[in-house]
Each structure stands twice: as C-alpha cells, then as structure tokens.
Design a protein around this motif. Sequence first.
Motif, PDB file in Angstrom:
ATOM      1  N   GLN A 117       0.823  -1.209   0.000  1.00 65.19           N
ATOM      2  CA  GLN A 117       0.000   0.000   0.000  1.00 65.19           C
ATOM      3  C   GLN A 117       0.859   1.261   0.000  1.00 65.19           C
ATOM      4  N   LEU A 118       1.879   1.280   0.843  1.00 60.69           N
ATOM      5  CA  LEU A 118       2.736   2.464   0.919  1.00 60.69           C
ATOM      6  C   LEU A 118       3.524   2.669  -0.368  1.00 60.69           C
ATOM      7  N   ARG A 119       3.994   1.566  -0.962  1.00 57.48           N
ATOM      8  CA  ARG A 119       4.747   1.671  -2.214  1.00 57.48           C
ATOM      9  C   ARG A 119       3.880   2.290  -3.308  1.00 57.48           C
ATOM     10  N   ARG A 120       2.674   1.801  -3.423  1.00 59.87           N
ATOM     11  CA  ARG A 120       1.767   2.318  -4.452  1.00 59.87           C
ATOM     12  C   ARG A 120       1.397   3.776  -4.191  1.00 59.87           C
ATOM     13  N   GLU A 184      -3.921  -6.832 -10.907  1.00 58.63           N
ATOM     14  CA  GLU A 184      -2.523  -7.158 -10.617  1.00 58.63           C
ATOM     15  C   GLU A 184      -1.622  -5.928 -10.721  1.00 58.63           C
ATOM     16  N   GLU A 185      -1.993  -4.958 -11.550  1.00 59.76           N
ATOM     17  CA  GLU A 185      -1.235  -3.719 -11.648  1.00 59.76           C
ATOM     18  C   GLU A 185      -1.410  -2.870 -10.390  1.00 59.76           C
ATOM     19  N   VAL A 186      -2.623  -2.815  -9.873  1.00 60.09           N
ATOM     20  CA  VAL A 186      -2.928  -1.944  -8.736  1.00 60.09           C
ATOM     21  C   VAL A 186      -2.617  -2.606  -7.397  1.00 60.09           C
ATOM     22  N   TRP A 187      -2.980  -3.884  -7.277  1.00 62.36           N
ATOM     23  CA  TRP A 187      -2.822  -4.577  -5.987  1.00 62.36           C
ATOM     24  C   TRP A 187      -1.460  -5.276  -5.841  1.00 62.36           C
ATOM     25  N   ASN A 188      -0.777  -5.474  -6.948  1.00 62.16           N
ATOM     26  CA  ASN A 188       0.522  -6.166  -6.922  1.00 62.16           C
ATOM     27  C   ASN A 188       0.425  -7.564  -6.311  1.00 62.16           C
ATOM     28  N   GLU A 189      -0.647  -8.266  -6.638  1.00 63.84           N
ATOM     29  CA  GLU A 189      -0.819  -9.644  -6.174  1.00 63.84           C
ATOM     30  C   GLU A 189      -1.697 -10.382  -7.176  1.00 63.84           C
ATOM     31  N   PRO A 190      -1.675 -11.730  -7.174  1.00 64.13           N
ATOM     32  CA  PRO A 190      -2.439 -12.498  -8.162  1.00 64.13           C
ATOM     33  C   PRO A 190      -3.940 -12.249  -8.056  1.00 64.13           C
ATOM     34  N   PHE A 191      -4.597 -12.304  -9.207  1.00 60.74           N
ATOM     35  CA  PHE A 191      -6.049 -12.114  -9.277  1.00 60.74           C
ATOM     36  C   PHE A 191      -6.752 -13.461  -9.259  1.00 60.74           C
ATOM     37  N   PHE A 192      -7.864 -13.528  -8.534  1.00 57.98           N
ATOM     38  CA  PHE A 192      -8.669 -14.737  -8.496  1.00 57.98           C
ATOM     39  C   PHE A 192     -10.024 -14.454  -9.126  1.00 57.98           C
ATOM     40  N   GLU A 193     -10.515 -15.388  -9.914  1.00 57.02           N
ATOM     41  CA  GLU A 193     -11.741 -15.190 -10.685  1.00 57.02           C
ATOM     42  C   GLU A 193     -12.925 -14.779  -9.820  1.00 57.02           C
ATOM     43  N   ALA A 194     -13.002 -15.307  -8.602  1.00 55.83           N
ATOM     44  CA  ALA A 194     -14.157 -15.035  -7.744  1.00 55.83           C
ATOM     45  C   ALA A 194     -14.019 -13.722  -6.976  1.00 55.83           C
ATOM     46  N   ASN A 195     -12.956 -12.975  -7.241  1.00 52.11           N
ATOM     47  CA  ASN A 195     -12.689 -11.747  -6.499  1.00 52.11           C
ATOM     48  C   ASN A 195     -13.486 -10.587  -7.101  1.00 52.11           C
ATOM     49  N   ASN A 196     -14.421 -10.025  -6.309  1.00 52.12           N
ATOM     50  CA  ASN A 196     -15.258  -8.924  -6.779  1.00 52.12           C
ATOM     51  C   ASN A 196     -14.743  -7.567  -6.332  1.00 52.12           C
ATOM     52  N   THR A 197     -13.554  -7.543  -5.729  1.00 50.04           N
ATOM     53  CA  THR A 197     -13.018  -6.301  -5.176  1.00 50.04           C
ATOM     54  C   THR A 197     -12.926  -5.197  -6.219  1.00 50.04           C
ATOM     55  N   LEU A 198     -12.392  -5.513  -7.402  1.00 47.44           N
ATOM     56  CA  LEU A 198     -12.225  -4.497  -8.441  1.00 47.44           C
ATOM     57  C   LEU A 198     -13.569  -3.929  -8.864  1.00 47.44           C
ATOM     58  N   MET A 199     -14.578  -4.793  -9.014  1.00 50.91           N
ATOM     59  CA  MET A 199     -15.901  -4.334  -9.429  1.00 50.91           C
ATOM     60  C   MET A 199     -16.475  -3.340  -8.428  1.00 50.91           C
ATOM     61  N   VAL A 200     -16.251  -3.591  -7.147  1.00 48.59           N
ATOM     62  CA  VAL A 200     -16.731  -2.681  -6.101  1.00 48.59           C
ATOM     63  C   VAL A 200     -16.063  -1.315  -6.254  1.00 48.59           C
ATOM     64  N   HIS A 201     -14.753  -1.316  -6.470  1.00 47.63           N
ATOM     65  CA  HIS A 201     -14.036  -0.056  -6.616  1.00 47.63           C
ATOM     66  C   HIS A 201     -14.456   0.701  -7.880  1.00 47.63           C
ATOM     67  N   ILE A 202     -14.655  -0.014  -8.974  1.00 45.54           N
ATOM     68  CA  ILE A 202     -15.107   0.630 -10.211  1.00 45.54           C
ATOM     69  C   ILE A 202     -16.465   1.294  -9.988  1.00 45.54           C
TER      70      ILE A 202
END
Length: 230
Positions: A117-120, A184-202
């Motif tokens: 988080q701090l790096r980003r 993966e660009e924003v979170w710097n970690e692998p993406f999982f298909e069931a992850n709705n985090t990005l949709m919430v932020h969008i």
Amino acid sequence: MFGGTILLVDDEKEIIDLLEIYLKNEGYRLLKASDGAEALELLNTNDVDLIILDVMMPNMDGIQACMKIREEKHMPIIMLSAKGREIDKITGLSIGADDYVTKPFSPLEILARVKSQLRRYRQLNVSPSKNDNEMIIDDLVINIATHKVTVDQNEVRLTPREFSILEVLARNRGIVLSMEQIYEEVWNEPFFEANNTLMVHIRKIREKIEKDPSKPQYIKTVWGIGYTIE
C-alpha cells in the motif's frame, strides 16, 4: 531506517502489541488508538502515512471512523475484521478502505500489505515532469503530482486505491484492460476469478466521477473482457 508513520486502531491490546513488534522491526513509527474517536484526535495532530483500522470497536467503530477520515484524508486504510463474509468486505471497501484483512491473520501478511500500500501510494505522489503532470479526458482531469481529480472543474475525492485504478485506465486510454490486468497492476498480487473487489471499486469511482453511473461516460465496461476509458 524510517519507513513512515502508521496508526494502529484496535481495542484488542494483544493485536496492537503483536503488530507493533513486526512493524517497528521494519522501521515504522507507530501511533496507537483503541477506538475511532481517539484515532481521529491523533490524525488532527500527527502526519500519518497509513492506517490499520479494526471494524468492531466501542465508542466509534471502524466503519464510522473510515467514513469520517475519508472526508479529508487520502492515506491508505487497511481494515481488520473478524467478519469474513463477502458482504462485509464489500462494505469496508465501499466506504473508503483500500484493503480488508480477516482475523485471524498472519503478521507477515499484514506487513506485506502495508509495504504494498505504501509503495503504491508513494509512487502516485511522486511529482512527474510537467508534460506528464495531467491527463485530461473531456471534462475529467487527473493530476498525478497532486493526486487531484476534477470533473467539470469540481474536485472529486478518491481513495488511493480508486485513484490508482483510474490512473491505470487513463494511462491506457483506448485499450481494453482485463480485470486481471487492472487488479494485478494496482494490488501487486495475483487475481482470483471469484474476487469482486475491483468491481466494487469501479462502481465507487463511477459514483464519484460520472453524471449518471448507470450510463458511464468515462469508464466503460466491455462485457466478458474488462474495462476501458475511450
């Protein structure tokens, strides 16, 4: 070695003491609070780079505190909670948190998330050359140096995570980016298909920058692929 100032907010002394050991070993300066109200007082008198914020606390809980903090401040917020349901995570992210960690957790995981988080956040706040200072898309202006976003000359307050997503899309204007690429660009970690985090932020970004979020002018959905800014 000084990695920045972190505000730990939790009413469980054991958690505070545990995280304090790991974070101090990495060179971070720590401020500690046992509820949201105490955290807000510390924020008024101290410069803080990141907040680790528990959800369930007396007096003022983490949800209330997060919303109050986001009225004025933009540093990353990592929420901690014993509630691991998807709806609880969505709620935390929707009100302005940048990350959400479920208890019990590994201190090393928290440390990794803090560094990410701090790096980003710091990358976004490094002043670029004047030519690259602003990205202008119709009435949307994104200033990389000041971390400021305006729509029709009205300032829009985005969380660090929301700003990162918008910046990635704007820098790739006209290109359709998959959810995996953005995550993966924003979170710097692998993406999982069931992850709705990005949709919430969008969704939250659209609510802030679009005149009609149901008919977005800026961030377009390309069904089955991802998102783009045309």
